[in-house]
Scaffold this motif. Sequence first.
Motif, PDB file in Angstrom:
ATOM      1  N   GLY A  98      58.110  17.030  42.698  1.00 31.00           N
ATOM      2  CA  GLY A  98      58.359  17.917  43.897  1.00 31.00           C
ATOM      3  C   GLY A  98      58.917  16.993  44.866  1.00 31.00           C
ATOM      4  O   GLY A  98      58.756  15.716  45.128  1.00 31.00           O
ATOM      5  N   TYR A  99      59.695  17.769  45.712  1.00 35.48           N
ATOM      6  CA  TYR A  99      60.264  17.074  47.086  1.00 35.48           C
ATOM      7  C   TYR A  99      59.314  17.225  48.287  1.00 35.48           C
ATOM      8  O   TYR A  99      58.773  18.362  48.469  1.00 35.48           O
ATOM      9  CB  TYR A  99      61.546  17.780  47.541  1.00 35.48           C
ATOM     10  N   VAL A 100      59.042  15.936  48.735  1.00 36.24           N
ATOM     11  CA  VAL A 100      58.043  16.159  49.916  1.00 36.24           C
ATOM     12  C   VAL A 100      58.821  16.075  51.084  1.00 36.24           C
ATOM     13  O   VAL A 100      59.867  15.271  51.281  1.00 36.24           O
ATOM     14  CB  VAL A 100      57.142  14.734  49.927  1.00 36.24           C
ATOM     15  N   ASP A 101      58.534  17.047  51.845  1.00 35.79           N
ATOM     16  CA  ASP A 101      59.420  17.453  52.958  1.00 35.79           C
ATOM     17  C   ASP A 101      58.732  16.867  54.313  1.00 35.79           C
ATOM     18  O   ASP A 101      57.573  16.518  54.436  1.00 35.79           O
ATOM     19  CB  ASP A 101      59.734  18.878  53.365  1.00 35.79           C
ATOM     20  N   VAL A 102      59.530  16.943  55.380  1.00 32.31           N
ATOM     21  CA  VAL A 102      58.955  16.314  56.633  1.00 32.31           C
ATOM     22  C   VAL A 102      57.924  17.136  57.434  1.00 32.31           C
ATOM     23  O   VAL A 102      57.285  16.489  58.173  1.00 32.31           O
ATOM     24  CB  VAL A 102      60.084  16.021  57.696  1.00 32.31           C
ATOM     25  N   ASP A 103      57.655  18.566  57.066  1.00 33.88           N
ATOM     26  CA  ASP A 103      56.627  19.104  57.439  1.00 33.88           C
ATOM     27  C   ASP A 103      55.366  19.208  56.832  1.00 33.88           C
ATOM     28  O   ASP A 103      54.441  19.648  57.136  1.00 33.88           O
ATOM     29  CB  ASP A 103      57.222  20.649  57.692  1.00 33.88           C
ATOM     30  N   GLY A 104      55.246  18.319  55.796  1.00 34.16           N
ATOM     31  CA  GLY A 104      53.973  18.062  55.119  1.00 34.16           C
ATOM     32  C   GLY A 104      53.672  18.969  54.002  1.00 34.16           C
ATOM     33  O   GLY A 104      52.752  19.299  53.386  1.00 34.16           O
ATOM     34  N   GLY A 105      55.138  19.368  53.321  1.00 31.99           N
ATOM     35  CA  GLY A 105      54.920  20.407  52.272  1.00 31.99           C
ATOM     36  C   GLY A 105      55.548  19.496  51.135  1.00 31.99           C
ATOM     37  O   GLY A 105      56.297  18.707  51.172  1.00 31.99           O
ATOM     38  N   VAL A 106      55.200  20.107  49.740  1.00 25.92           N
ATOM     39  CA  VAL A 106      55.803  19.742  48.728  1.00 25.92           C
ATOM     40  C   VAL A 106      56.340  20.786  48.044  1.00 25.92           C
ATOM     41  O   VAL A 106      55.933  22.123  48.079  1.00 25.92           O
ATOM     42  CB  VAL A 106      55.021  18.964  47.688  1.00 25.92           C
ATOM     43  N   VAL A 107      57.858  20.885  47.756  1.00 27.69           N
ATOM     44  CA  VAL A 107      58.687  21.747  47.181  1.00 27.69           C
ATOM     45  C   VAL A 107      58.667  21.552  45.519  1.00 27.69           C
ATOM     46  O   VAL A 107      59.146  20.610  45.155  1.00 27.69           O
ATOM     47  CB  VAL A 107      60.011  21.763  47.589  1.00 27.69           C
ATOM     48  N   CYS A 108      58.232  22.755  45.082  1.00 27.05           N
ATOM     49  CA  CYS A 108      57.946  22.559  43.520  1.00 27.05           C
ATOM     50  C   CYS A 108      59.628  22.197  42.728  1.00 27.05           C
ATOM     51  O   CYS A 108      60.607  23.058  43.155  1.00 27.05           O
ATOM     52  CB  CYS A 108      57.565  23.921  42.748  1.00 27.05           C
ATOM     53  N   PRO A 109      59.440  21.606  41.843  1.00 26.85           N
ATOM     54  CA  PRO A 109      61.036  21.194  41.242  1.00 26.85           C
ATOM     55  C   PRO A 109      61.377  22.373  40.323  1.00 26.85           C
ATOM     56  O   PRO A 109      62.628  22.039  39.923  1.00 26.85           O
ATOM     57  CB  PRO A 109      60.609  20.061  40.532  1.00 26.85           C
ATOM     58  N   TRP A 110      60.604  23.118  39.854  1.00 22.82           N
ATOM     59  CA  TRP A 110      61.161  24.095  39.087  1.00 22.82           C
ATOM     60  C   TRP A 110      61.905  25.314  39.722  1.00 22.82           C
ATOM     61  O   TRP A 110      63.070  25.646  39.520  1.00 22.82           O
ATOM     62  CB  TRP A 110      60.096  24.634  37.870  1.00 22.82           C
ATOM     63  N   HIS A 111      61.121  26.123  40.782  1.00 25.52           N
ATOM     64  CA  HIS A 111      61.399  27.173  41.303  1.00 25.52           C
ATOM     65  C   HIS A 111      61.316  27.174  42.798  1.00 25.52           C
ATOM     66  O   HIS A 111      61.344  28.151  43.613  1.00 25.52           O
ATOM     67  CB  HIS A 111      60.624  28.409  40.947  1.00 25.52           C
ATOM     68  N   ALA A 112      61.014  26.107  43.159  1.00 25.01           N
ATOM     69  CA  ALA A 112      61.154  25.829  44.604  1.00 25.01           C
ATOM     70  C   ALA A 112      60.194  26.238  45.766  1.00 25.01           C
ATOM     71  O   ALA A 112      60.255  26.597  46.850  1.00 25.01           O
ATOM     72  CB  ALA A 112      62.604  26.108  45.210  1.00 25.01           C
ATOM     73  N   TRP A 113      59.044  26.880  45.058  1.00 24.45           N
ATOM     74  CA  TRP A 113      57.712  27.102  45.857  1.00 24.45           C
ATOM     75  C   TRP A 113      57.430  25.947  46.659  1.00 24.45           C
ATOM     76  O   TRP A 113      57.160  24.924  46.251  1.00 24.45           O
ATOM     77  CB  TRP A 113      56.714  27.918  44.900  1.00 24.45           C
ATOM     78  N   LYS A 114      56.931  26.512  47.807  1.00 27.22           N
ATOM     79  CA  LYS A 114      56.428  25.411  48.825  1.00 27.22           C
ATOM     80  C   LYS A 114      54.964  25.385  49.043  1.00 27.22           C
ATOM     81  O   LYS A 114      54.631  26.396  49.403  1.00 27.22           O
ATOM     82  CB  LYS A 114      57.243  25.360  50.089  1.00 27.22           C
ATOM     83  N   PHE A 115      54.368  24.217  49.003  1.00 30.83           N
ATOM     84  CA  PHE A 115      52.890  24.137  49.265  1.00 30.83           C
ATOM     85  C   PHE A 115      52.681  23.145  50.291  1.00 30.83           C
ATOM     86  O   PHE A 115      53.056  21.862  50.382  1.00 30.83           O
ATOM     87  CB  PHE A 115      52.072  23.759  47.951  1.00 30.83           C
ATOM     88  N   ARG A 116      51.427  23.321  51.013  1.00 32.57           N
ATOM     89  CA  ARG A 116      51.194  22.314  52.170  1.00 32.57           C
ATOM     90  C   ARG A 116      50.195  21.226  51.460  1.00 32.57           C
ATOM     91  O   ARG A 116      49.268  21.614  50.803  1.00 32.57           O
ATOM     92  CB  ARG A 116      50.519  23.189  53.375  1.00 32.57           C
ATOM     93  N   LEU A 117      50.640  19.925  51.628  1.00 27.36           N
ATOM     94  CA  LEU A 117      49.807  19.113  50.782  1.00 27.36           C
ATOM     95  C   LEU A 117      48.376  18.922  51.162  1.00 27.36           C
ATOM     96  O   LEU A 117      47.457  18.510  50.611  1.00 27.36           O
ATOM     97  CB  LEU A 117      50.314  17.601  51.060  1.00 27.36           C
ATOM     98  N   SER A 118      48.057  19.407  52.728  1.00 28.82           N
ATOM     99  CA  SER A 118      47.063  18.996  53.298  1.00 28.82           C
ATOM    100  C   SER A 118      45.708  19.959  52.725  1.00 28.82           C
ATOM    101  O   SER A 118      44.605  19.581  52.626  1.00 28.82           O
ATOM    102  CB  SER A 118      46.841  19.041  54.706  1.00 28.82           C
ATOM    103  N   ASP A 119      46.293  21.330  52.487  1.00 30.37           N
ATOM    104  CA  ASP A 119      45.210  22.284  51.968  1.00 30.37           C
ATOM    105  C   ASP A 119      45.842  23.228  50.698  1.00 30.37           C
ATOM    106  O   ASP A 119      45.010  24.033  50.323  1.00 30.37           O
ATOM    107  CB  ASP A 119      44.738  23.241  53.054  1.00 30.37           C
ATOM    108  N   GLY A 120      46.793  22.850  50.222  1.00 32.20           N
ATOM    109  CA  GLY A 120      47.487  23.707  48.931  1.00 32.20           C
ATOM    110  C   GLY A 120      47.908  24.883  49.505  1.00 32.20           C
ATOM    111  O   GLY A 120      48.450  25.804  48.259  1.00 32.20           O
TER     112      GLY A 120
END
Length: 158
Positions: A98-120
């Motif tokens: 996935g794409y790691v963004d500047v806000d601390g999230g990761v964007v899923c490579p399939w359908h672009a759902w975004k999750f916070r890396l620190s707590d999911g």
Amino acid sequence: MIKAAGRAIIEKRNAILQHDGWEMTEASGLPFEETPPSSTDSEAMGGFVAVAKVGTIPEGQGRSFVVAGRQIAIFCRAGEYFATSDFCPHMGAPIADGYVDVDGGVVCPWHAWKFRLSDGCWLDNPKSKTRLECFPVRIHEGNIEIAIPQTATTPHDE
Ligand code: FES
């Protein structure tokens, strides 16, 4: 039924990854990027286990590892490491890609759902109980170490 559905997702994912040139392990059929430092399953269950050397995961990217039979994603963001399940809770995509963004999230490579890396937390719907499973990380003797609770489940256990 659920186990069959989980297996179908994993097989679909593996087919995509093989098509993209990933190397597959014989034992698990799951992809891996590099061989982690020596460890045993017993070390990984409940305690910290070394997974990779500090500096081997590029800034702003994730990498996938097999740890204690689990597919784990480790990300490096702003010099800090985060460990999550490498299965997106939506449909099992390899979240390490996935794409790691500047806000601390990761964007899923399939359908672009975004999750916070620190707590999911699923940042597209923060009130949802849907979460990307996260694991404790520490740096010890130049290694990135993670701890996987003994009670952790896999997508096909549910
Ligand atoms: S599989 Fe990750 S958003 Fe769909």
